[in-house]
Write an enzyme that holds these catalytic residues in place. Structure first.
Site, PDB file in Angstrom:
ATOM      1  N   LYS A  72       0.796  -1.238   0.000  1.00 10.16           N
ATOM      2  CA  LYS A  72       0.000   0.000   0.000  1.00 10.16           C
ATOM      3  C   LYS A  72       0.830   1.290   0.000  1.00 10.16           C
ATOM      4  CE  LYS A  72      -4.149  -1.823   2.244  1.00 10.16           C
ATOM      5  NZ  LYS A  72      -5.188  -1.563   3.246  1.00 10.16           N
ATOM      6  N   ASP A 122      -9.993   3.024   2.330  1.00 11.42           N
ATOM      7  CA  ASP A 122     -10.123   2.337   3.627  1.00 11.42           C
ATOM      8  C   ASP A 122     -10.844   3.206   4.656  1.00 11.42           C
ATOM      9  OD1 ASP A 122      -8.902  -0.101   2.953  1.00 11.42           O
ATOM     10  OD2 ASP A 122      -6.907   0.681   3.358  1.00 11.42           O
ATOM     11  N   LYS A 155       4.305   7.960  18.902  1.00 11.20           N
ATOM     12  CA  LYS A 155       3.607   7.821  17.614  1.00 11.20           C
ATOM     13  C   LYS A 155       2.225   8.465  17.661  1.00 11.20           C
ATOM     14  CE  LYS A 155       3.825   3.845  15.295  1.00 11.20           C
ATOM     15  NZ  LYS A 155       3.933   2.363  15.194  1.00 11.20           N
ATOM     16  N   GLY A 212     -15.576  -5.052  12.154  1.00 11.15           N
ATOM     17  CA  GLY A 212     -14.766  -4.623  11.016  1.00 11.15           C
ATOM     18  C   GLY A 212     -15.215  -5.118   9.644  1.00 11.15           C
TER      19      GLY A 212
HETATM   20  P1  ATR Z   1      -1.749  -1.129  10.672  1.00 14.91           P
HETATM   21  O1  ATR Z   1      -1.388  -0.693   9.283  1.00 14.91           O
HETATM   22  O2  ATR Z   1      -2.633  -2.337  10.723  1.00 14.91           O
HETATM   23  O3  ATR Z   1      -2.274   0.000  11.492  1.00 14.91           O
HETATM   24  P2  ATR Z   1       0.806  -0.820  11.949  1.00 14.91           P
HETATM   25  O4  ATR Z   1       1.068   0.394  11.121  1.00 14.91           O
HETATM   26  O5  ATR Z   1       1.902  -1.798  12.203  1.00 14.91           O
HETATM   27  O6  ATR Z   1      -0.383  -1.655  11.323  1.00 14.91           O
HETATM   28  O7  ATR Z   1       0.213  -0.317  13.363  1.00 14.91           O
HETATM   29  C1  ATR Z   1      -0.190  -1.192  14.362  1.00 14.91           C
HETATM   30  C2  ATR Z   1      -0.772  -0.397  15.536  1.00 14.91           C
HETATM   31  O8  ATR Z   1      -1.237  -1.321  16.516  1.00 14.91           O
HETATM   32  C3  ATR Z   1       0.254   0.470  16.240  1.00 14.91           C
HETATM   33  O9  ATR Z   1      -0.391   1.596  16.770  1.00 14.91           O
HETATM   34  C4  ATR Z   1       0.751  -0.455  17.342  1.00 14.91           C
HETATM   35  O10 ATR Z   1       1.296   0.208  18.464  1.00 14.91           O
HETATM   36  P3  ATR Z   1       2.834   0.727  18.470  1.00 14.91           P
HETATM   37  O11 ATR Z   1       2.834   2.021  17.725  1.00 14.91           O
HETATM   38  O12 ATR Z   1       3.167   0.873  19.902  1.00 14.91           O
HETATM   39  O13 ATR Z   1       3.643  -0.339  17.783  1.00 14.91           O
HETATM   40  C5  ATR Z   1      -0.519  -1.162  17.733  1.00 14.91           C
HETATM   41  N1  ATR Z   1      -0.261  -2.487  18.310  1.00 14.91           N
HETATM   42  C6  ATR Z   1       0.098  -3.599  17.643  1.00 14.91           C
HETATM   43  N2  ATR Z   1       0.262  -4.631  18.488  1.00 14.91           N
HETATM   44  C7  ATR Z   1      -0.015  -4.155  19.738  1.00 14.91           C
HETATM   45  C8  ATR Z   1      -0.054  -4.735  21.045  1.00 14.91           C
HETATM   46  N3  ATR Z   1       0.232  -6.020  21.241  1.00 14.91           N
HETATM   47  N4  ATR Z   1      -0.409  -3.941  22.082  1.00 14.91           N
HETATM   48  C9  ATR Z   1      -0.706  -2.638  21.887  1.00 14.91           C
HETATM   49  N5  ATR Z   1      -0.691  -2.034  20.679  1.00 14.91           N
HETATM   50  C10 ATR Z   1      -0.350  -2.773  19.611  1.00 14.91           C
END
Ligand code: ATR
Length: 289
Positions: free
Chosen positions: A77, A113, A167, A255
């Site tokens: 993407k 999306d 972030k 979702g």
């Molecule tokens: P996507 O495109 O699906 O949003 P991504 O860009 O990798 O995937 O983002 C994943 C999000 O889920 C992030 O905000 C991540 O938190 P971090 O910024 O701290 O990495 C969050 N996330 C993923 N796994 C997590 C977990 N086990 N606990 C809390 N937050 C999680």
């Protein structure tokens, strides 16, 4: 009818597809084929397995083979943007493209999306987002698309909660305006900032199968009776949604609708026709169960 459609018509078919790696399990072909059929459009929608190092060639192939359009999924993407002739303003701000329309060899990228998500949320919960106080869990790619589309609805405020505070703060800074404040927090701040929200949206993958026992947020922190939404559709009702409904009296939204509507909006871009959304949803739903 625009020039791209007339070209597709000359070929006798509207050729569409979805590009990803892996792609075998994508529900997009099933869903779009139903939409083509329901709209009486002669064409096809095929899964296209494209590895990252073949992405540029794949874009040439889209032009050479007169595809009218493609959806783009993981992991392409962001990278695919390099190979397009034009990028829609929303997709540029989000930083990702999930839909490409081919107008006589000129490829334009869009992101459906977030728009799809918001359409689904509104259709399925009748929520009035204008003036709403919204909390978004997560600050990744999915959150970007969703927040961008939410801001178009003129909520009162948006807060972003994330495991990594930085972030959340970065994303908030990028999109905050005087009219609609966007603020970023760490998950640890949840109990101090959630009390007044009326819509809560999980954009993280926490709770997705096979780790469907996990919660992105302690259920007791969710205000009673609000709208709780999860981008995850596997399972169709996550633990977050189930507990919000059972323990907090919330209206919940899963979702699946986002997936269906991102496809529906893409279909409109490809064909100019509003698709049969309920037939699309039913097809996906029955293939999942
Ligand atoms: P996507 O495109 O699906 O949003 P991504 O860009 O990798 O995937 O983002 C994943 C999000 O889920 C992030 O905000 C991540 O938190 P971090 O910024 O701290 O990495 C969050 N996330 C993923 N796994 C997590 C977990 N086990 N606990 C809390 N937050 C999680």
């Amino acid at each position: 009818m625009n020039s791209g459609e007339s070209e597709a018509t000359e070929q006798g078919l509207v050729l569409l597809g979805v590009l990803g790696d892996p792609i075998k399990h994508s529900k997009s072909p099933l869903m779009h084929k139903i939409a083509l059929q329901a709209a009486g459009i002669e064409g096809d929608f095929v899964p296209l397995h494209v590895k990252p190092d073949q992405l540029e060639d794949a874009m040439k192939g889209i032009r050479a083979m007169h595809f009218r359009g493609v959806n783009v999924t993981i992991p392409h993407k962001v990278e695919v943007m390099k190979y397009l002739d034009e990028i829609d303003e929303g997709a540029r701000l989000i930083g990702a493209v999930n839909t490409i329309v081919n107008d006589n060899g000129r490829l334009k990228g869009y992101n459906t999306d977030g728009i799809g998500y918001v359409r689904s949320l509104k259709e399925e919960t009748s929520v009035d987002l204008k003036g709403a106080r919204i909390a978004v869990l997560g600050a990744g790619g999915a959150a970007r698309g969703v927040i961008h589309a939410l801001l178009e609805e003129q909520p009162e405020s948006v807060i972003i909660l994330n495991r990594t505070r930085d972030k959340a703060e970065q994303l908030a800074l990028e999109w905050t305006t005087e009219a609609i404040p966007v603020r970023g927090y760490s998950n640890e701040d949840a109990k101090n900032v959630l009390a007044t929200v009326n819509v809560l949206i999980n954009t993280t993958s926490v709770g997705m199968s096979p780790l469907s026992d996990e919660l992105p947020l302690e259920t007791s922190l969710i205000p009673e009776g609000i709208i709780v939404s999860d981008l995850i559709y596997n399972p169709l009702e996550t633990r977050l949604l189930r507990e919000s409904r059972e323990q907090r009296g919330c209206t919940v939204h899963g979702g699946l609708g986002m997936f269906v509507y991102q496809g529906a909006v893409a279909f409109e871009y490809f064909t100019g026709v509003v698709p049969a959304v309920e037939q699309m949803r039913a097809a996906v739903l029955s293939s999942l169960s």
